[in-house]
Every structure is written in structure tokens, then in C-alpha cells.
Design a protein around this motif. Structure first.
Motif, PDB file in Angstrom:
ATOM      1  N   THR A  46       0.860  -1.087  -0.291  1.00  0.00           N
ATOM      2  CA  THR A  46       0.072  -0.096   0.009  1.00  0.00           C
ATOM      3  C   THR A  46       0.815   1.096  -0.076  1.00  0.00           C
ATOM      4  O   THR A  46       1.814   1.367   0.838  1.00  0.00           O
ATOM      5  N   VAL A  47       0.449   2.025  -0.903  1.00  0.00           N
ATOM      6  CA  VAL A  47       1.364   3.480  -0.779  1.00  0.00           C
ATOM      7  C   VAL A  47       0.641   4.465  -0.274  1.00  0.00           C
ATOM      8  O   VAL A  47      -0.419   4.414  -0.131  1.00  0.00           O
ATOM      9  N   HIS A  48       1.393   5.180   0.821  1.00  0.00           N
ATOM     10  CA  HIS A  48       0.667   6.179   1.586  1.00  0.00           C
ATOM     11  C   HIS A  48       1.413   7.529   1.065  1.00  0.00           C
ATOM     12  O   HIS A  48       2.618   7.531   1.042  1.00  0.00           O
ATOM     13  N   SER A  49       0.688   8.614   0.790  1.00  0.00           N
ATOM     14  CA  SER A  49       1.000   9.878   0.406  1.00  0.00           C
ATOM     15  C   SER A  49       0.632  10.980   1.435  1.00  0.00           C
ATOM     16  O   SER A  49      -0.405  10.779   1.798  1.00  0.00           O
ATOM     17  N   TYR A  50       1.514  11.788   1.675  1.00  0.00           N
ATOM     18  CA  TYR A  50       1.079  12.730   2.418  1.00  0.00           C
ATOM     19  C   TYR A  50       2.032  14.272   2.221  1.00  0.00           C
ATOM     20  O   TYR A  50       3.160  13.997   1.386  1.00  0.00           O
ATOM     21  N   ASP A  51       1.438  15.231   2.611  1.00  0.00           N
ATOM     22  CA  ASP A  51       2.242  16.462   2.343  1.00  0.00           C
ATOM     23  C   ASP A  51       3.354  16.746   3.207  1.00  0.00           C
ATOM     24  O   ASP A  51       3.241  16.802   4.506  1.00  0.00           O
ATOM     25  N   HIS A  52       4.516  16.541   2.589  1.00  0.00           N
ATOM     26  CA  HIS A  52       5.685  16.811   3.352  1.00  0.00           C
ATOM     27  C   HIS A  52       5.916  18.253   3.824  1.00  0.00           C
ATOM     28  O   HIS A  52       5.910  19.106   2.887  1.00  0.00           O
ATOM     29  N   ASP A  53       6.419  18.408   5.063  1.00  0.00           N
ATOM     30  CA  ASP A  53       6.715  19.732   5.636  1.00  0.00           C
ATOM     31  C   ASP A  53       8.249  19.747   5.667  1.00  0.00           C
ATOM     32  O   ASP A  53       8.907  19.218   6.778  1.00  0.00           O
ATOM     33  N   PRO A  54       9.153  20.428   4.829  1.00  0.00           N
ATOM     34  CA  PRO A  54      10.415  20.644   4.910  1.00  0.00           C
ATOM     35  C   PRO A  54      10.895  21.096   6.253  1.00  0.00           C
ATOM     36  O   PRO A  54      12.130  20.945   6.696  1.00  0.00           O
ATOM     37  N   ALA A  55       9.993  21.934   7.175  1.00  0.00           N
ATOM     38  CA  ALA A  55      10.549  22.229   8.475  1.00  0.00           C
ATOM     39  C   ALA A  55      10.404  21.302   9.502  1.00  0.00           C
ATOM     40  O   ALA A  55      11.026  21.630  10.680  1.00  0.00           O
ATOM     41  N   HIS A  56      10.085  20.188   8.996  1.00  0.00           N
ATOM     42  CA  HIS A  56       9.757  19.036  10.324  1.00  0.00           C
ATOM     43  C   HIS A  56      10.975  18.557  10.849  1.00  0.00           C
ATOM     44  O   HIS A  56      12.052  18.256   9.725  1.00  0.00           O
ATOM     45  N   PRO A  57      11.346  18.581  12.133  1.00  0.00           N
ATOM     46  CA  PRO A  57      12.711  17.892  12.271  1.00  0.00           C
ATOM     47  C   PRO A  57      13.169  16.616  11.853  1.00  0.00           C
ATOM     48  O   PRO A  57      14.156  16.179  11.874  1.00  0.00           O
ATOM     49  N   SER A  58      12.293  15.563  11.672  1.00  0.00           N
ATOM     50  CA  SER A  58      12.307  14.331  11.438  1.00  0.00           C
ATOM     51  C   SER A  58      11.614  13.772  10.157  1.00  0.00           C
ATOM     52  O   SER A  58      10.263  13.795  10.485  1.00  0.00           O
ATOM     53  N   TYR A  59      12.015  13.193   9.276  1.00  0.00           N
ATOM     54  CA  TYR A  59      11.417  12.764   8.206  1.00  0.00           C
ATOM     55  C   TYR A  59      10.448  11.676   8.747  1.00  0.00           C
ATOM     56  O   TYR A  59       9.425  11.415   8.531  1.00  0.00           O
ATOM     57  N   GLY A  60      11.151  10.744   9.473  1.00  0.00           N
ATOM     58  CA  GLY A  60      10.435   9.405   9.709  1.00  0.00           C
ATOM     59  C   GLY A  60       9.170   9.632  10.828  1.00  0.00           C
ATOM     60  O   GLY A  60       8.125   9.153  10.731  1.00  0.00           O
ATOM     61  N   GLU A  61       9.396  10.465  11.614  1.00  0.00           N
ATOM     62  CA  GLU A  61       8.360  10.921  12.712  1.00  0.00           C
ATOM     63  C   GLU A  61       7.303  11.702  12.074  1.00  0.00           C
ATOM     64  O   GLU A  61       6.093  11.309  12.348  1.00  0.00           O
ATOM     65  N   GLU A  62       7.598  12.551  11.049  1.00  0.00           N
ATOM     66  CA  GLU A  62       6.650  13.220  10.260  1.00  0.00           C
ATOM     67  C   GLU A  62       5.654  12.339   9.555  1.00  0.00           C
ATOM     68  O   GLU A  62       4.382  12.559   9.388  1.00  0.00           O
ATOM     69  N   ALA A  63       6.310  11.150   8.897  1.00  0.00           N
ATOM     70  CA  ALA A  63       5.591  10.361   8.095  1.00  0.00           C
ATOM     71  C   ALA A  63       4.712   9.471   9.265  1.00  0.00           C
ATOM     72  O   ALA A  63       3.534   9.359   8.638  1.00  0.00           O
ATOM     73  N   ALA A  64       5.317   8.981  10.372  1.00  0.00           N
ATOM     74  CA  ALA A  64       4.353   8.436  11.202  1.00  0.00           C
ATOM     75  C   ALA A  64       3.010   9.096  11.710  1.00  0.00           C
ATOM     76  O   ALA A  64       1.971   8.735  11.662  1.00  0.00           O
ATOM     77  N   GLU A  65       3.394  10.573  11.859  1.00  0.00           N
ATOM     78  CA  GLU A  65       2.405  11.321  12.324  1.00  0.00           C
ATOM     79  C   GLU A  65       1.372  11.570  11.286  1.00  0.00           C
ATOM     80  O   GLU A  65       0.134  11.474  11.450  1.00  0.00           O
ATOM     81  N   ALA A  66       1.925  11.710  10.222  1.00  0.00           N
ATOM     82  CA  ALA A  66       0.756  12.190   8.917  1.00  0.00           C
ATOM     83  C   ALA A  66       0.142  10.869   8.534  1.00  0.00           C
ATOM     84  O   ALA A  66      -0.998  11.114   8.293  1.00  0.00           O
ATOM     85  N   MET A  67       0.546   9.827   8.905  1.00  0.00           N
ATOM     86  CA  MET A  67      -0.224   8.589   8.630  1.00  0.00           C
ATOM     87  C   MET A  67      -0.806   7.817   9.527  1.00  0.00           C
ATOM     88  O   MET A  67      -1.669   6.925   9.514  1.00  0.00           O
ATOM     89  N   GLY A  68      -0.659   8.358  10.866  1.00  0.00           N
ATOM     90  CA  GLY A  68      -1.450   8.061  11.951  1.00  0.00           C
ATOM     91  C   GLY A  68      -0.992   6.448  12.173  1.00  0.00           C
ATOM     92  O   GLY A  68      -1.699   5.584  12.756  1.00  0.00           O
TER      93      GLY A  68
END
Length: 185
Positions: A46-68
Motif C-alpha cells: 500500500t502506498v501512503h502519500s502525505y504533504d511533506h513539511d520541509p521544516a519538520h525536524p524528523s522525516y520518519g516521525e513526520e511520516a508516522a504522524e501524517a499516516m497515523g
């Protein structure tokens, strides 16, 4: 800014994937090299797409938060130098890579994080979007043993703001990964 997560099956990545990718990541028609590799192998994902925020301090944590999704199910792809050989380490975003354990897992003595520019050139992906799948040059890969505790895990699909969810067994098979305890809390 609110983030949206979109789920798509197999190649149905949609209009967002067809647009130009300003963050980089080397996409091909029909998806990124990672999603193309998954489709070619016939692996359920399954592909999960979300709006990336360049200001977020962690790519991985951002992904987890965005996908729930719990951070222990989202895995980051790191490139390390083990005794002069580039090696991919796939560990949960909730923890860190244990370099000594990574070296031991591949029969090496010393490991250090690879130069980011070298990692990008070798894999064909940009930092924050490096996928363990579809890399330009196939590197030996170690998947943290904690992955086997989950039915599915998420890894980068080859660009910032795009994750792929698949079984850890399929990921290990496709990357010819060794499973070893290389992460730490």
C-alpha cells in the motif's frame, strides 16, 4: 498546517504521483523506482502519500504522524560505511541505529554513517527519501529484527512524502536483507 494521508493500492498512486517532484527522488513513469520494483515483483503493498513539511525536524516521525501509524512500525533507511562498504540499515524511526551491531550483523568490525552525498549518489534517492527498494546500486541490507513483530511495516517509497507499507518478510526477500537486532531505543 494539517497533513493529509492518502492510501493507494499497487500502481494506483494517482495524480499526486504524476506531478513534478520538487523534492527529488528520481521518479519514473508509473511511480518511483521503489514502487516500480514492488509492482514488477508482484508484491502486495500500500502506498501512503502525505504533504511533506520541509521544516519538520524528523522525516520518519513526520511520516508516522501524517499516516497515523505507530513510530515502531515506520522504518527509516540509513546508509552506513562498514569497513569500506556501503550498507543499508533499516530501523524503526522511534529509535536509533546501533552502528556496532550493524557491523557485527554483516561480519564487519567498524561502521560509521556514510557521507550523505555518497549515499544519495549510490542509491539514486535524496536524503529523507532513501528507500531500501529500487536503489541505483544494490547494497547489502540489514533489517532490524523488531520488524518481524509486525504484520506490515512502512518504509520510504523513494521520495519525501511517500511511504510504502508491506510485510517485513517481503521487504527482506526483495532486498536480500539480513534480520538482526541493529536498533536501539
Amino acid at each position: 498546517m494539517a497533513k493529509k494521508s492518502k492510501k493507494n493500492q499497487q500502481d494506483g498512486i494517482g495524480a499526486r504521483e504524476a506531478r513534478s517532484n520538487r523534492a527529488g527522488g528520481g521518479r519514473r513513469a508509473g511511480g518511483t523506482p521503489a514502487t516500480v520494483a514492488l509492482a514488477a515483483a508482484g508484491v502486495a503493498h500500500t502506498v501512503h502519500s502525505y504533504d511533506h513539511d520541509p521544516a519538520h525536524p524528523s522525516y520518519g516521525e513526520e511520516a508516522a504522524e501524517a499516516m497515523g501509524v505507530s513510530p515502531d512500525r515506520v522504518f527509516k533507511t540509513l546508509v552506513a560505511d562498514v569497513d569500506g562498504s556501503l550498507t543499508v540499515a533499516v530501523v524503526p524511526v522511534a529509535g536509533q541505529l546501533d552502528l556496532k551491531s550493524l557491523a557485527s550483523a554483516v561480519g564487519g568490525k567498524r561502521a560509521a554513517m556514510a557521507d550523505p552525498a555518497l549515499a544519495e549518489r549510490t542509491t539514486g534517492y535524496v536524503r529523507g527519501g532513501i528507500s531500501p527498494l529500487g536503489q541505483r546500486k544494490k547494497l547489502r541490507t540489514v533489517l532490524d529484527a523488531s520488524a518481524s513483530a509486525h504484520a506490515t511495516i512502512c518504509v520510504s517509497a523513494g521520495r519525501r512524502g511517500l511511504e510504502v507499507e508491506l510485510s517485513p518478510e517481503d521487504l527482506a526477500k526483495l532486498t536480500e536483507a539480513v534480520l538482526a537486532p541493529i536498533g536501539r531505543a
